[in-house]
Structure formats: structure tokens, C-alpha cells
Design an enzyme around this catalytic site. Structure first.
Site, PDB file in Angstrom:
ATOM      1  N   GLU A  21       0.809  -1.229   0.000  1.00  0.00           N
ATOM      2  CA  GLU A  21       0.000   0.000   0.000  1.00  0.00           C
ATOM      3  C   GLU A  21       0.841   1.277   0.000  1.00  0.00           C
ATOM      4  OE1 GLU A  21      -2.747  -0.519   3.260  1.00  0.00           O
ATOM      5  OE2 GLU A  21      -3.482  -2.424   2.451  1.00  0.00           O
ATOM      6  N   GLU A  31      -5.694 -10.220  -2.395  1.00  0.00           N
ATOM      7  CA  GLU A  31      -6.493 -10.235  -1.162  1.00  0.00           C
ATOM      8  C   GLU A  31      -7.986 -10.222  -1.502  1.00  0.00           C
ATOM      9  OE1 GLU A  31      -5.211  -7.318   1.742  1.00  0.00           O
ATOM     10  OE2 GLU A  31      -3.141  -7.406   1.027  1.00  0.00           O
TER      11      GLU A  31
END
Length: 493
Positions: free
Chosen positions: A291, A419
Site C-alpha cells: 500500500e 487479497e
């Protein structure tokens, strides 16, 4: 209300007005479990608790030792008629659901059963209020050791002394023989039957720096990461893909790192990478930076959430971005340095970057592509992760997702959905969302593998109605069966 040892959030109901008293006459002496049919209100975890007396008889509303707290009920329970009611389940908020309170423990509290002696078949039983958004419909005492379905409890019928047949999958994994892997996040909650479904393993939380070194630079907690690695790389037997998640991130980092000097932070980062490399020599993929757009390791929040505006100091946020070079001349020097270090410590692993909400934002996808190109030009990047969470895909048109994935794929580095999850208040809703979104990733020629972020009760989206985890029944769970049929039958590759 408050009182010694009581009040909302305390250990007892606090006042007599917050206690319900019942006189119950039992058909026979014996030991009984307590079942409850409840409905949790709109505030979820703030509407989902009550007290019950830890034995028969009248209890003091202010004495904590008289009561057991039932809490965190918002994401457990059973609704399907054939479900055997135990202390778990996956029913969410806003629905009437059954739970075996005697098999459910909050905060490691002792399990409570109720013994009725011969000659004293009528007993006093009490309940106490805790949070005001929890509705009660029925309470049932069922013979301990018997198995009660939802249908039994709804009808007031006796359960069965015969244990239910439990479905145990035998494999092979769903993606066996396919050119792409289908994996899952690994944790204690996800471990049962893992190898029967998935041929790639990603530690859910066990590989995050804050999980491994939460207290200091010399103490390591490898337990969860060891278990995930052993699932993928057992000493004997079939090997599968292991994805290490994650080295560098702006969340779930050790709090002690933030207060170090930049030089000491860099030394700690190198020691962290060296320790992982030495302990796990056969890592296939590594999320080097997680991220980078949404959660860089600045030590401050980047994205506003209710109650936490952007720019709020985060003790778990790393705070070491400058130790890695800060923004520098490229704007992303810290990312480049992270990958240079990873290439040094993990020369045989495929190095990846990972980000969320690039599939629903053209602006974020373009920024991500810029970072990808910087790393690719330096021969530092082997794979690109798109997380694929439900909060990024729900309600987003397929054309938008496809276009943004194309932007991320344009630099020519292989993509991986890392994910994936799809939510739904019911099986049919979740199945429909899987059928809509999953093929957009799986059929994309740039995507080389997909990882689901959990499939059983205990995964991080349990409260949002991710019912894929209902695999204890022969039907597997409709969404899981849907993925299996789609994966093996419809794709053909």
C-alpha cells in the site's frame, strides 16, 4: 447506569431493573446447554452483548462473579434450518439467529453448563442487560451432549444424540492443473482443510513486521509465520506457493521503530529483512512494499476514516519513510530503496508491490503505473499486486474495473490479485458478486494468480456477511462451490 462492579461495559448488569428472572421447570434431571435466539442491532459490535447468570438461583446485579458476559455476537450464529447450533457460525447482524451460549466463550471465560439435580426440577434463571441494541426472541435449555439444529430449536424439538456427519474435503486444490494459482490467506482460523482447496499460501497477519517484532529489536514472534510457511513448504509431501506478506508498510509496524533515528531505523529494516531471509529460504513471492499510495510508512494516517482524520499520528505507522530516502528525486525514492534492499536479501524470490483500490480509481491506477514503471526500469519488480477487496469492487461497473486493471497492466509486469473477497448479506448475494467480479480478474491474461483473503469464520470480513466460509456442510457454501465450478469447469485454463 453504574454501580460497583457493574454498568454498561462492566462485569454485571448494575441494577435489578436490568435483570430478567425466569422460573424454569425441567422435564428431567441432568446437565443442560443454554441456547439463545437473538438479533443484533445496526451498531453491530456495539449492540451485541448481554450477561447471563453462571448458575441457577437469584444473583446480585452488582457482583461480577455471579455473571458471565456473552459478547462479540454480531458475527456468529446460525440461521439455516439444517445447521447444527454450536458456539460459532457466521450469521451477521440484523437477522434472527441461534447460538449455543454454553459453547461460546468471550475473553477465554469458562464455558457454563447448567445442572438440574433430581428432586429440584424447577430452577430460577436470570439474564442481565449490557448493550441496548440486542433483541431476544427465545431461550432454550437443551440436553448437554445432544445436537440441536436450527429447525429443532425453532420447533421446540429434542436434539439428536448422534453426532452430525461433518464434511471433510479431500482435494485436490481447486486450481490443480491450471496455469494460475488459487490461494488463500493463512491463519489459525483458516487452517482447517486448507490444502484441500488452495495451492498458494499467504500469511494473513503473521508476516507483518509488527506481528513478528512487536516489543523490541531482539525478540521475535515467529509462530504464525512459521505455521503459514510450513503449510506451503512442509518437510515432506507436496509443496505449494508461499507469498510473504509483507516487509514494508505504513500500518501494523513495531511501535518501537518510530522513535529511532533514521540511521537506526534503516539498520532495523535491514535486520528485519535478513532475519526473514535466513528463516524462510524458499519464499516464492514477497510483498516488498504494501500500500505505497494509501498507507506509506510516514507514521501518520493517509486516508481519513470516521474518527481519524488524515494526518493523525499513528504509533503503528512505521515513521521510517525518510530512513529509506523519503520522496527524493523520483517522488518515490523510499520505494526504490526498499526494493533494492529486498533484491539484496532475497535474490531468488519474486519481488512484488501491493495496493488496494486501484481497480476502482483511474487516478490511483495511473499513480500505481508510474511507480511500477520506476521499479521496472531498475529491474527491481517481478509482480504487481491488486488486492481486489469487496470495498473496492462492490457497485463498480465491470468496465471500470477492467479499464483500471488494464492501466496497471500496461507496464508489462505480471499481475496478481492478492487479497480477494466479495461480501453479501446472504449466500445468493455473495455468489452473484463472485460470479460478477471473480471472472474479471481470473480471465484477465495479465493476472497470473488469485488469493482469497480468508474463507472461514474468523476472516476479516466475517461481519460483512462473507459466507464463503460455510464449508462444514456438504454443500461447501454456495460461493465456494461456485468458485470451484467456475475454476475447474468453465475456465478450462
Amino acid at each position: 447506569p453504574t454501580s460497583p462492579g457493574g454498568g454498561v461495559g462492566g462485569s454485571a448488569p448494575a441494577t435489578a431493573a436490568r435483570v430478567l428472572t425466569y422460573s424454569v421447570t425441567f422435564p428431567a434431571a441432568g446437565t443442560y446447554d443454554l441456547y439463545a435466539r437473538i438479533r443484533v442491532g445496526a451498531n453491530g459490535p456495539n449492540d451485541d452483548s448481554f450477561f447471563y447468570a453462571n448458575g441457577f438461583g437469584s444473583k446480585s446485579p452488582t457482583t461480577g462473579t455471579d455473571w458471565t458476559q456473552a459478547n462479540n455476537l454480531y458475527n456468529i450464529g446460525y440461521t439455516a434450518s439444517a445447521d447444527i447450533v454450536a458456539g460459532a457460525g457466521s450469521a451477521a447482524t440484523g437477522v434472527w439467529k441461534w447460538l449455543n451460549i454454553s459453547q461460546y466463550s468471550f475473553g477465554s471465560a469458562a464455558l457454563v453448563t447448567f445442572t438440574v439435580p433430581a428432586g429440584a426440577l424447577t430452577q430460577t434463571f436470570q439474564l442481565g442487560a449490557r448493550e441496548d441494541g440486542l433483541d431476544f426472541d427465545k431461550f432454550v435449555f437443551g440436553r448437554h451432549g445432544y445436537y440441536f439444529s436450527v429447525a429443532n430449536l425453532d420447533a421446540g424439538q429434542q436434539g439428536s444424540a448422534t453426532p452430525p456427519t461433518v464434511f471433510v474435503p479431500t482435494g485436490p486444490p481447486l486450481a490443480t492443473g491450471k496455469p494460475k494459482y488459487l490461494g488463500c490467506a493463512y491463519s489459525t482460523a483458516q487452517a482447517p482443510n486448507f490444502g484441500a482447496y488452495w495451492n498458494a499460501v499467504t500469511p494473513e497477519n503473521g508476516g507483518k513486521w509488527g506481528s513478528v517484532q512487536p516489543t523490541n529489536a531482539t525478540t521475535f514472534n515467529w509462530g504464525d509465520l512459521d505455521a503459514a510457511y510450513a503449510q506451503a513448504k512442509p518437510a515432506t509431501g507436496a509443496q505449494s506457493i508461499f507469498r510473504m506478506h509483507t516487509l514494508i508498510w505504513g500500518a501494523q509496524q513495531p511501535t518501537w521503530v518510530k522513535s529511532l533515528s533514521s540511521a537506526d531505523q534503516l539498520a532495523a529494516i535491514k535486520a528485519w529483512m535478513a532475519a526473514v531471509a535466513a528463516r524462510y529460504p524458499s519464499i516464492d513471492y514477497i510483498d516488498v512494499v504494501n500500500e505505497p499510495i494509501n498507507t506509506p510508512p510516514t507514521g501518520f494516517t493517509t486516508i481519513s476514516v470516521p474518527g481519524t482524520p488524515a494526518g493523525t499520528a499513528d504509533p503503528n505507522g512505521g515513521g521510517y519513510i525518510n530512513a529509506l530516502g523519503g520522496t527524493g528525486t523520483t517522488g518515490y525514492d523510499w520505494i526504490i530503496t526498499s526494493f533494492q534492499l529486498a533484491r539484496q536479501y532475497f535474490p531468488n524470490a519474486r519481488l512484488m508491490i501491493n495496493e488496494y483500490s486501484v481497480e476502482n480509481s483511474a487516478t490511483r491506477a495511473a499513480t500505481y503505473a508510474t511507480i511500477i514503471n520506476l521499479l521496472k526500469a531498475r529491474n527491481l519488480l517481478d509482480g504487481v499486486g491488486i488486492q481486489g477487496h469487496a470495498f473496492s469492487t462492490a457497485g463498480i461497473p465491470a468496465a471500470t474495473i477492467t479499464a483500471n486493471v488494464a492501466t496497471v497492466a500496461a507496464p508489462g509486469v505480471p499481475l496478481y490479485v492478492t487479497e480477494y473477497d466479495s461480501d453479501g448479506p446472504g449466500d445468493a448475494d455473495q455468489l452473484a458478486e463472485y460470479q460478477r467480479v471473480f471472472p474479471l480478474f481470473w480471465q484477465n491474461p495479465s493476472v497470473q494468480g488469485v488469493t482469497l483473503w480468508g474463507y472461514r469464520v474468523g476472516h476479516w470480513r466475517t461481519a460483512q456477511g462473507r459466507r464463503l466460509d460455510v464449508v462444514a456442510q456438504p454443500r461447501h457454501g454456495r460461493a465456494l462451490g461456485g468458485v470451484g465450478v467456475y475454476q475447474v469447469g468453465a475456465l478450462g485454463g
